[in-house]
Write a protein that holds these residues in place. Structure first.
Motif, mmCIF file in Angstrom:
data_model
loop_
_atom_site.group_PDB
_atom_site.id
_atom_site.type_symbol
_atom_site.label_atom_id
_atom_site.label_comp_id
_atom_site.label_asym_id
_atom_site.label_seq_id
_atom_site.Cartn_x
_atom_site.Cartn_y
_atom_site.Cartn_z
ATOM 1 N N UNK A 128 42.157 44.554 39.219
ATOM 2 C CA UNK A 128 42.428 43.290 39.938
ATOM 3 C C UNK A 128 42.415 43.440 41.455
ATOM 4 N N UNK A 129 41.440 44.179 41.959
ATOM 5 C CA UNK A 129 41.234 44.201 43.387
ATOM 6 C C UNK A 129 42.300 44.912 44.202
ATOM 7 N N UNK A 130 42.622 44.330 45.356
ATOM 8 C CA UNK A 130 43.523 44.983 46.315
ATOM 9 C C UNK A 130 44.911 45.212 45.737
ATOM 10 N N UNK A 155 37.071 44.160 48.879
ATOM 11 C CA UNK A 155 36.770 42.906 49.585
ATOM 12 C C UNK A 155 35.255 42.742 49.740
ATOM 13 N N UNK A 156 34.580 43.816 50.155
ATOM 14 C CA UNK A 156 33.133 43.754 50.408
ATOM 15 C C UNK A 156 32.348 43.434 49.129
ATOM 16 N N UNK A 157 32.493 44.286 48.120
ATOM 17 C CA UNK A 157 31.663 44.136 46.921
ATOM 18 C C UNK A 157 32.114 42.964 46.050
ATOM 19 N N UNK A 158 33.406 42.699 46.024
ATOM 20 C CA UNK A 158 33.874 41.541 45.257
ATOM 21 C C UNK A 158 33.368 40.235 45.838
ATOM 22 N N UNK A 159 33.312 40.154 47.162
ATOM 23 C CA UNK A 159 32.795 38.951 47.814
ATOM 24 C C UNK A 159 31.300 38.789 47.549
ATOM 25 N N UNK A 160 30.556 39.892 47.567
ATOM 26 C CA UNK A 160 29.124 39.828 47.271
ATOM 27 C C UNK A 160 28.870 39.367 45.833
ATOM 28 N N UNK A 161 29.808 39.653 44.933
ATOM 29 C CA UNK A 161 29.645 39.259 43.531
ATOM 30 C C UNK A 161 29.771 37.748 43.319
ATOM 31 N N UNK A 162 30.406 37.043 44.266
ATOM 32 C CA UNK A 162 30.616 35.592 44.097
ATOM 33 C C UNK A 162 29.291 34.844 43.919
ATOM 34 N N UNK A 163 28.280 35.053 44.771
ATOM 35 C CA UNK A 163 26.996 34.372 44.527
ATOM 36 C C UNK A 163 26.111 35.104 43.521
ATOM 37 N N UNK A 186 34.094 40.846 35.255
ATOM 38 C CA UNK A 186 33.357 41.755 36.142
ATOM 39 C C UNK A 186 33.732 41.671 37.616
ATOM 40 N N UNK A 187 34.247 40.534 38.080
ATOM 41 C CA UNK A 187 34.511 40.358 39.519
ATOM 42 C C UNK A 187 35.915 40.873 39.844
ATOM 43 N N UNK A 188 36.114 41.363 41.070
ATOM 44 C CA UNK A 188 37.282 42.169 41.405
ATOM 45 C C UNK A 188 38.584 41.378 41.569
ATOM 46 N N UNK A 189 38.605 40.402 42.483
ATOM 47 C CA UNK A 189 39.826 39.667 42.814
ATOM 48 C C UNK A 189 39.911 38.360 42.024
ATOM 49 N N UNK A 190 41.138 37.909 41.750
ATOM 50 C CA UNK A 190 41.334 36.628 41.066
ATOM 51 C C UNK A 190 40.666 35.506 41.855
#
Length: 327
Positions: A128-130, A155-163, A186-190
């Protein structure tokens, strides 16, 4: 009173950062307060280094407030919602977390990286990310630079996963519900899951959030397993402190999950509790962001960035294969 006065400067700084992050989130709901807090903290520390008198309060925010926030996070999880995903999807979630961590450790070993750094990156990407990075750090006690690097990568890779996830879901011809299951697994942060799920549609968003919260629940057994492992690797009497088998914040987190699952907490209280939990975690994330120095990230070299990228792709691949099997 003396202790409070020692902590006050740093606590007030982190409270101010958290308040600003929450205000940004209110103005732009797609921007997570926690992610904004991390970025604000990083901006502050790279522009103006806080004086030493702020450090005790900053450390208190990064540790104690974080653990309280994680405990309260448990009130968002209801076991019934997770059970309704079905045994197949629950098995996929467990496989994503266990396979993500073990695969990342193997990749990190091949890259010649420190075990503690690999564990932080693996946990942040797989769970679950940070919040997972900071929670696992309570057990492994890594260097500050390792924690800051792992958070920056999440933060970097989880944000890139959004699109990327919605784009690939359409490219692969996934239906609405399987797309949501994949995003949540698969995506990092809630907050990153919410952003991607919203792009996929309301039905996908609902299942994505439930799957993601089920991954959050995995923080408890992972912390216990790592605590046991670290105790065995640090025999008593060698001068190094041994982590507890079950960290206290994990006990509190599980207790809150069980409390939420019994539905004894009045529904009207939950928004207030969630606001408090968000504020506590935002203050903790601001404090952790204060440790993200660009000079330190440059110094660590490309290997952590490569591991973060490979682990992100590995977790996404496991999740996609699992969803294809059970959906």
């Amino acid at each position: 009173m003396n202790q409070l006065s020692r902590l006050a400067p740093g606590l007030l700084l982190c409270a101010g950062g958290a308040a600003l992050a929450v205000l940004v989130n209110r103005a732009v709901p797609t921007l997570s307060a926690l992610l904004v807090a991390i970025l604000l903290g990083a901006a502050v520390t790279n522009l103006v280094t806080p004086p030493p008198r702020f450090q005790p309060g900053i450390e208190c925010s990064a540790r104690r407030l974080l653990r309280i926030g994680i405990v309260l996070l448990g009130l968002q999880l209801v076991l019934g919602d997770i059970a309704r995903l079905g045994l197949g999807m629950v098995a996929v979630i467990i496989t994503v977390v266990v396979g993500g961590i073990t695969g990342s450790l193997a990749l990190g070993r091949a890259l010649g990286m420190a075990r503690s750094q690999c564990l932080l990156i693996a946990s942040g990407v797989s769970i679950c990310g940070a919040a997972a990075v900071a929670g696992v750090n309570s057990v492994v006690d890594a260097d500050d630079d390792e924690v800051a690097t792992a958070i920056a990568l999440v933060v970097l890779y989880g944000t890139l996963m959004i699109p990327i996830v919605p784009l690939l879901a359409r490219l692969f011809g996934l239906g609405v519900q399987p797309s949501g299951l994949w995003a949540g697994a698969s995506i990092h942060e809630v907050a990153q899951v919410v952003a991607a799920g919203a792009a996929l549609g309301p039905e996908a968003l609902t299942v994505a959030v439930v799957v993601k919260l089920a991954r959050v629940l995995m923080l408890a057994p992972v912390a216990v397993a790592l605590g046991t492992w670290m105790r065995r690797s640090r025999p008593a009497g060698e001068g190094a402190s041994r982590p507890p088998v079950v960290p206290l914040f994990v006990v509190g987190f599980v207790a809150m999950v069980l409390l939420a699952s019994t539905h004894v907490v009045p529904a009207g209280w939950l928004p207030t509790v969630k606001t408090g939990q968000t504020a506590l975690l935002a203050a903790a994330m601001f404090a952790l962001g204060l440790g993200v120095k660009v000079s330190s990230l440059v110094k660590v070299g490309p290997r952590p960035f490569l591991l973060g990228l490979l682990t992100t792709a590995w977790v996404a691949g496991i999740a996609l294969a699992g969803v294809e099997l059970v959906a």
